[in-house]
Motif scaffolding. Structure first.
Motif, short mmCIF file in Angstrom:
data_model
loop_
_atom_site.label_atom_id
_atom_site.label_comp_id
_atom_site.label_asym_id
_atom_site.label_seq_id
_atom_site.Cartn_x
_atom_site.Cartn_y
_atom_site.Cartn_z
N ALA A 161 0.87 -1.19 -0.19
CA ALA A 161 0.01 -0.09 0.00
C ALA A 161 0.54 1.30 -0.15
CB ALA A 161 -1.00 0.02 1.05
N GLY A 162 0.87 1.84 -1.17
CA GLY A 162 1.66 3.14 -1.31
C GLY A 162 1.13 4.27 -0.84
N GLY A 163 -0.16 4.40 -0.26
CA GLY A 163 -0.60 5.34 0.45
C GLY A 163 -0.74 6.47 -0.47
N TYR A 164 -0.19 7.68 0.26
CA TYR A 164 -0.01 8.88 -0.36
C TYR A 164 1.20 9.12 -1.43
CZ TYR A 164 -3.71 10.74 2.28
OH TYR A 164 -5.07 10.88 2.98
N GLY A 165 1.98 7.82 -1.50
CA GLY A 165 3.34 7.85 -2.16
C GLY A 165 4.39 7.71 -1.14
N LEU A 166 5.45 6.87 -1.47
CA LEU A 166 6.66 6.21 -0.90
C LEU A 166 7.09 7.75 -0.10
CD1 LEU A 166 8.03 3.43 -2.35
CD2 LEU A 166 6.06 3.60 -0.63
N ALA A 167 7.53 8.73 -0.88
CA ALA A 167 8.25 10.10 -0.71
C ALA A 167 7.60 10.72 0.35
CB ALA A 167 8.35 10.84 -2.08
N SER A 168 6.21 10.63 0.51
CA SER A 168 5.43 11.22 1.66
C SER A 168 5.61 10.72 3.02
CB SER A 168 3.83 11.30 1.34
OG SER A 168 3.23 9.94 1.37
N GLY A 169 6.14 9.53 3.09
CA GLY A 169 6.07 8.91 4.30
C GLY A 169 4.79 8.58 4.91
N GLN A 170 3.71 8.68 4.01
CA GLN A 170 2.30 8.33 4.67
C GLN A 170 1.88 7.08 3.67
OE1 GLN A 170 -0.44 11.72 5.95
NE2 GLN A 170 1.17 13.01 4.79
N HIS A 171 2.16 5.93 4.03
CA HIS A 171 2.09 4.82 3.44
C HIS A 171 1.97 3.61 4.35
CE1 HIS A 171 6.32 3.81 3.33
NE2 HIS A 171 6.60 4.94 3.11
N ALA A 172 2.12 2.43 3.73
CA ALA A 172 1.97 0.91 4.46
C ALA A 172 2.87 0.18 3.68
CB ALA A 172 0.62 0.52 4.91
N ALA A 173 4.15 0.54 3.26
CA ALA A 173 4.87 -0.45 2.29
C ALA A 173 6.30 -0.70 3.11
CB ALA A 173 5.16 0.43 1.19
#
Length: 389
Positions: free
Chosen positions: A254-266
């Motif tokens: 789950a990339g959430g708002y994107g890996l760069a955002s820090g807001q994900h589940a990856a």
């Protein structure tokens, strides 16, 4: 006590009070697998109650769009609407074998909670499900389904009020009630022997895919895709092809708002090694092991870690991990609904989102199998909020 490990991953990092219950569980699980009567009853329920085997469907419209051959393993057609029922039936039978009167479970998207409540009702067990209050609000339909099935619901208000915290509360309850309570863990994680137990009961997915695809084509697929949270549907899917190195395996986090955002589940794509909930694996944590908050539009993938076997498969290179953002998963959900008339769960939508990526890697005409781990009825509220003009 035998402790199942996967390379450096897994183990049983638990309080001393749980050593005896885990040792008893390990022994009972081993005995059950050697008992033809247990295995026969498990298979009978899967066939006549769960509705296995589930179909392997050729998605012709999606195939034309991406110039490949796409097949969907329809776990969404299993009783309760997801793959979770395979594991809960197996573990509930194990609980009865051990003389337990009560089962508990954690749940995020609610599908494991519903499946546990279903198995408990079928087999005459008391049931309590722990669910974070944030997840309860976004999965109200499943919350109501669990109550209709007779389960007691314990809403969790601590921490992020999601799956991680529901799991923590379930473990605390198990510590206090282990003499008469069996903890049905829903993902391929937790202290040993749970990852092995879940993989064993979910391996029916991979074995069916292997048999069904070969019967249709007299060959294996080029690629197999599954979404990855804790990992129960993925580990069940991939287990059918461990030894077939010509079949590429892809896990979608789950990339959430994107890996760069820090807001994900990856945690595999962008995490560190650590310990949580009794096992060593990849987690959304810093270098010191402090667990970070996670985000995913999908409640079932909104967990900070991944099962130990999937971590080992990542390190060995046997499974390649990619991520799909919230936006990509929502678009994939709509695409499958409009191309094939199938509304997938948001968890499964992450796997659907990976089809064009994998098709590009393997080239025109490649054969791809995607495990559709669940149906999207439970996500209607989220879909209305995110997609309605």
């Amino acid at each position: 006590m035998r402790t199942y490990t996967y390379g450096p991953y897994g183990g049983a990092y638990v309080p001393e009070v749980l050593h005896r219950p885990l040792a008893e569980l390990t022994e009972a699980f081993g005995e059950a697998l050697r008992d033809p009567a247990f295995l026969q009853e498990f298979q009978h329920i899967l066939t006549h109650y769960v509705g296995r085997s589930t179909p392997l469907f050729h998605a012709a419209n999606l195939s034309r769009k991406y110039d490949c051959q796409v097949y969907l393993k329809r776990e969404d057609l299993a009783h309760t609407g997801a793959h979770k029922i395979n594991n809960t039936i197996g573990q509930a039978l194990l609980a009865k074998r051990m003389g337990k009167k009560r089962v508990i479970a954690e749940t995020g998207a609610g599908q494991h909670g519903v499946a546990t409540a279903t198995a408990a009702a079928l087999l005459g067990l008391e049931c309590t499900v722990f669910m974070g209050s944030v997840d309860a609000r976004r999965q109200e339909a499943n919350l109501f389904r669990m109550r209709l099935l007779g389960a007691q619901i314990q809403l969790v208000e601590s921490g992020s009020k999601t799956l991680k915290d529901a799991t923590s509360e379930a473990i605390r309850n198990w510590i206090a009630t282990a003499d008469d309570t069996y903890y049905i863990i829903g993902s391929a994680l937790g202290p040993s022997p749970y990852p092995k137990i879940v993989q064993t009961f979910q391996s029916v997915i991979g074995s069916e895919i292997r048999s069904q695809f070969y019967q249709q084509h007299l060959r294996h697929p080029d690629a197999v895709i599954a979404c990855v949270g804790g990992g129960s549907n993925a580990i069940g899917t991939f287990s059918g092809y461990y030894e077939d190195r010509d079949v590429r395996l892809y896990g979608v986090e789950a990339g959430g708002y994107g890996l760069a955002s820090g807001q994900h589940a990856a945690p595999i794509s962008e995490g560190n090694k650590g310990i949580l909930h009794g096992f060593f694996s990849y987690f959304m944590c810093d270098e010191n092991g402090n667990i970070r908050d996670t985000h995913s539009v999908s409640a079932g993938l909104d967990y900070p870690g991944v099962g130990p076997e999937l971590a080992w498969l990542a390190d060995s290179g046997r499974v390649e991990y990619i991520d799909a953002t919230d936006e990509q998963a929502l678009a994939a959900c709509m695409e499958l609904a409009r191309c094939e008339g199938i509304l997938p769960a948001l968890e499964s939508s992450h796997a659907i989102a990976a089809i064009p990526v994998v098709a590009a890697k393997h080239g025109p005409g490649c054969h791809i199998v995607v495990t559709l781990s669940g149906r999207g009825d439970k996500d209607m509220g989220i879909l209305q909020e995110k997609l309605q003009p």
